[in-house]
Design a protein around this motif. Structure first.
Motif, PDB file in Angstrom:
ATOM      1  N   MET A  40      29.837  56.803  55.914  1.00  0.00           N
ATOM      2  CA  MET A  40      29.051  57.677  56.730  1.00  0.00           C
ATOM      3  C   MET A  40      29.207  59.034  56.675  1.00  0.00           C
ATOM      4  O   MET A  40      28.612  59.923  57.018  1.00  0.00           O
ATOM      5  N   GLU A  41      30.534  59.233  56.436  1.00  0.00           N
ATOM      6  CA  GLU A  41      31.204  60.915  56.498  1.00  0.00           C
ATOM      7  C   GLU A  41      30.528  61.488  55.447  1.00  0.00           C
ATOM      8  O   GLU A  41      29.935  62.663  55.654  1.00  0.00           O
ATOM      9  N   ILE A  43      27.528  60.795  53.890  1.00  0.00           N
ATOM     10  CA  ILE A  43      26.243  61.048  54.114  1.00  0.00           C
ATOM     11  C   ILE A  43      26.079  62.345  55.294  1.00  0.00           C
ATOM     12  O   ILE A  43      25.154  63.080  54.847  1.00  0.00           O
ATOM     13  N   LEU A  44      26.756  62.318  56.160  1.00  0.00           N
ATOM     14  CA  LEU A  44      26.532  63.404  57.075  1.00  0.00           C
ATOM     15  C   LEU A  44      26.884  64.871  56.375  1.00  0.00           C
ATOM     16  O   LEU A  44      26.392  65.633  56.880  1.00  0.00           O
ATOM     17  N   HIS A  62      17.922  55.265  52.806  1.00  0.00           N
ATOM     18  CA  HIS A  62      19.303  55.017  52.348  1.00  0.00           C
ATOM     19  C   HIS A  62      19.619  53.811  51.429  1.00  0.00           C
ATOM     20  O   HIS A  62      19.301  52.753  51.727  1.00  0.00           O
ATOM     21  N   THR A  64      22.937  51.887  50.216  1.00  0.00           N
ATOM     22  CA  THR A  64      24.319  51.676  50.470  1.00  0.00           C
ATOM     23  C   THR A  64      25.063  50.712  49.863  1.00  0.00           C
ATOM     24  O   THR A  64      24.447  49.891  49.393  1.00  0.00           O
ATOM     25  N   TYR A 217      28.044  49.624  60.583  1.00  0.00           N
ATOM     26  CA  TYR A 217      27.751  50.914  60.011  1.00  0.00           C
ATOM     27  C   TYR A 217      26.481  51.277  60.271  1.00  0.00           C
ATOM     28  O   TYR A 217      26.271  52.524  60.367  1.00  0.00           O
ATOM     29  N   GLN A 220      25.853  52.840  63.816  1.00  0.00           N
ATOM     30  CA  GLN A 220      26.659  54.152  64.055  1.00  0.00           C
ATOM     31  C   GLN A 220      25.842  55.049  63.275  1.00  0.00           C
ATOM     32  O   GLN A 220      25.585  56.325  63.535  1.00  0.00           O
ATOM     33  N   LEU A 221      25.255  54.785  62.119  1.00  0.00           N
ATOM     34  CA  LEU A 221      24.472  55.753  61.341  1.00  0.00           C
ATOM     35  C   LEU A 221      23.370  56.097  61.835  1.00  0.00           C
ATOM     36  O   LEU A 221      22.877  57.330  62.185  1.00  0.00           O
ATOM     37  N   ASP A 222      22.629  55.195  62.359  1.00  0.00           N
ATOM     38  CA  ASP A 222      21.317  55.288  63.237  1.00  0.00           C
ATOM     39  C   ASP A 222      21.514  56.287  64.308  1.00  0.00           C
ATOM     40  O   ASP A 222      20.648  57.063  64.486  1.00  0.00           O
ATOM     41  N   LYS A 224      24.024  58.462  64.833  1.00  0.00           N
ATOM     42  CA  LYS A 224      24.227  59.888  64.410  1.00  0.00           C
ATOM     43  C   LYS A 224      22.965  60.593  64.084  1.00  0.00           C
ATOM     44  O   LYS A 224      22.919  61.674  64.368  1.00  0.00           O
TER      45      LYS A 224
END
Length: 679
Positions: A40-41, A43-44, A62, A64, A217, A220-222, A224
């Motif tokens: 995720m890091e 991706i951001l 996405h 993954t 995962y 959390q991505l959703d 963010k």
């Protein structure tokens, strides 16, 4: 409609971001290093580096590798399997097959769940779905207490014959969810209602193991993305070539295994058809591996049974992709017999090839390409500088001296072995199935695909190579081209000619009701929804079945005829006089999502391609002063005679001496091979 559509593909070495602006019809791309410990890091970081305002994003898609990597590394939460008494060892006994038929000493990797974590309860359903022995609920409650004390985080419930009647299995799930509210519970009849218990058990087991990992995962991505201003659904590509929203991912996380791999195949199909090729091979070469896909008569080949590790099948429709350990970071080494090998070990993103100066101390394909001049010393538009001296040092030390070779010859040998490995993989998906690669085009993409595409095509006799506009992030673009898709199935055992059509219609109706419900749950409007029917059939006495489409208009008679034709095409024979059995029925639910509307150039350029520089490149043993072109300066109609190098932000395209490259109206590079004859 908001103007931006964003797709992110997480690879082993780089995370690729593709940004399409619907207003300007333009595409922007960016790459950032992958962060394997926390994908995720990356991706951001990609969102930040791409200067994406999430409030302007209409769709975020996405692909993954989280699920695939979890299965490869086996970093699972505490898990248990609950099954019918007497069937504890189904996933260990397997189906009796071997990866290597002739190697009596090669063991299959152990089951995903150890025997000590597999438990039995009293219950029994017979083959017809009749309840022989009801679930012993006292045993079930007692077992739930044991699982609680052992700190289990996820449970797979797999009862024998639950595909025919899930009454006992569903009751076991109810008890576990009541007694263990914080534990994820998967039941096999919901995940895969099919007859073969090994396939069903292993698929449900993988689903249970991935549940906590993937759900956390995705959630959390959703969050963010929502916090950043994105107010749409996060779409996650699944192995079947469609996408899912987070609520469905939590229910069927196993479908995300091979997620990113499918994106590249979809993108390869799009470009091949765009260029007028119905037959194409996709060569997606990244930093760690190469993924080979096949487009046959305009359609991607699919499979219904595949595995990350042999012996542990996942039975869901999936785009068929063959992955081999041949990437830019693949390590060249000498084996115990003194032969030069390439891969499957890889330097990956960390420490990377020796020329990255990040700690890598072994020769890789990237080092060989750099030493031979095929790669420049600046990567990703100057974001990374490559050290040619380090490449020379490791190739000389580890390959040239042990083999008593010149260092430059050793570098060429490294690439020849890598190209041979990829050519062999293409043969497996083409010649082995009766398809002639000389009748196909090769779509070369990934960070390293365009470096090797022409050489691989030459080895196979493929006449044309297509390099898309942004080959290094082409897989990410594939994420923008997919619809929401769900695949459902149900066993239906009957003679095809004498089947009860009312019963068949009722079975399809049940599946379609669930399909419509899933699409509604994902917010798909009725006018954007489509349901397609399929049916699996086989000749009487066969074990394996073949799926063909079935329409309400044509019915079973048309489906039987289609089955005969498809059986002949795939297996080179048909038996029209032999009874045909129905094995299974299928429904595919498709929810259309907005797609980028690509626009070709309107006019050919009258300008000629001008190189921006030259550099020494080694071709077939000789150093040649070779022109270097900037791809951003190349327009439709420009022709480049090989040898030449075409540089761009995300990749480098090699045009060998025996090739001619031309830019088409879609900004693809089309490389024509002169039948492998050098100029």
């Amino acid at each position: 409609m908001k103007p931006l559509r964003v797709a992110v593909d997480v690879g082993g070495t780089f995370t690729d971001v593709c940004i399409f602006d619907e207003k300007t019809k333009s595409m922007r791309v960016t790459k950032v290093p992958s962060t394997p410990s926390n994908p995720m890091e990356a991706i951001l970081n990609g969102v930040k580096r791409g200067e994406i305002n999430l409030e302007d994003v209409e769709l975020f898609s996405h692909g993954t590798t989280v699920a695939t990597n979890a299965l490869i590394t086996r970093r699972f939460p505490e898990a248990a399997l609950v099954t019918t008494k007497g069937f504890r060892d189904v996933i260990e006994i397997r189906d009796g097959t071997k990866d290597d038929l002739w190697d009596a000493y090669k063991d299959v990797s152990p089951p995903y769940i150890r025997r000590r974590d597999r438990f039995e309860v009293t219950e029994r359903i017979d083959y017809s779905g009749r309840v022989v022995t009801p679930l012993d609920e006292d045993e079930a409650v007692e077992l739930a207490g044991l699982l609680r004390r052992r700190g289990v985080k996820t449970v797979a419930v797999c009862f024998i014959n639950s595909y025919a009647n899930a009454e006992n299995e569903n009751r076991m799930v109810e008890i576990l969810r009541r007694e263990l509210p914080d534990v994820a519970v998967t039941n096999s009849a919901e995940v895969l209602p099919e007859i073969f218990e090994h396939d069903r058990f292993t698929t449900a087991t993988a689903n249970a193991l991935l549940g906590p990992l993937v759900s956390d995962y995705v959630e959390q991505l959703d969050e963010k993305l929502t916090d950043g201003g994105y107010d749409g659904d996060l779409l996650l590509l699944h192995s079947g070539g469609g996408s899912m929203t987070p609520p469905l991912v939590k229910k069927l996380p196993v479908r995300l295994a091979a997620s990113g791999i499918a994106a590249g195949a979809i993108a390869a199909q799009h470009v091949a058809l765009q260029c007028g090729y119905e037959n194409a091979v996709g060569l997606d070469m990244g930093g760690t591996s190469t993924d080979i896909s096949l487009v046959d008569r305009g359609n991607l080949r699919t499979t219904h049974r595949w595995e990350v590790e042999f012996g542990h099948p996942i039975v869901f429709p999936s785009i068929e992709v063959l992955t081999i350990g041949a990437g830019g970071g693949s390590l060249a080494h000498i084996d115990i017999a003194g032969s030069l090998r390439n891969g499957p070990q890889s330097a990956g993103a960390d420490p990377g090839p020796a020329c990255y100066s990040l700690g890598g101390d072994a020769p890789t394909n990237t080092d060989a390409n750099l030493l031979l001049g095929r790669l420049g010393t600046d990567l990703a538009d100057g974001a990374m500088s490559l050290d040619k001296s380090r490449s020379k040092t490791v190739i000389e030390r580890d390959i040239a001296k042990p083999l008593n070779m010149d260092t430059d010859d050793a570098a060429e040998a490294i690439l020849q072995v890598a190209n041979a490995n990829m050519a062999d993989a293409v043969r497996l998906v083409s010649i082995r199935r009766g398809l002639d690669p000389r009748e196909f085009a090769l779509v070369a993409f990934g960070g390293a695909g365009a470096l090797h595409g022409a050489d691989v095509a030459r080895e196979l006799g493929i006449p044309a190579v297509i390099v898309p506009p942004n080959p290094g992030v082409h897989s990410a673009m594939g994420c923008l081209l997919v619809d929401i898709q769900h695949d459902l199935s149900e066993m239906f055992d009957a003679d095809a000619k004498n089947a009860d059509t009312d019963e068949l219609s009722a079975a399809y109706g049940r599946l379609e009701d669930e399909a419509w419900e899933r699409l509604r749950a994902e917010g798909v409007a009725a006018e954007d929804s489509t349901i397609q029917r399929g049916i699996s059939m086989r000749y009487h006495g066969q074990w394996r079945s073949l799926q063909v489409p079935i329409t309400q208009e044509g019915g079973l008679a048309e489906a039987i005829q289609t089955f005969h034709e498809e059986h002949e095409r795939r297996y080179s024979f048909r038996q029209d006089d032999k009874p045909v059995e129905i094995y299974q029925i299928h429904v595919k639910a498709i929810g259309r999502t907005p797609k980028p509307s690509f626009v070709p150039e309107k006019e050919k350029t009258t300008s000629t391609a001008e190189p921006v520089s030259t550099r020494q490149v080694r071709w077939n043993g000789e150093w040649t002063d070779t022109p270097i072109y900037n791809r951003d300066e190349l327009g439709w109609g420009m022709v480049i005679e090989g040898p030449a190098i075409i540089d761009q932000l995300d990749s480098t395209t090699v045009v060998p001496p025996y090739c001619t490259a031309e830019i088409d109206e879609w900004h693809n590079i089309r490389i024509t091979l002169d039948n492998g004859v050098e100029k």
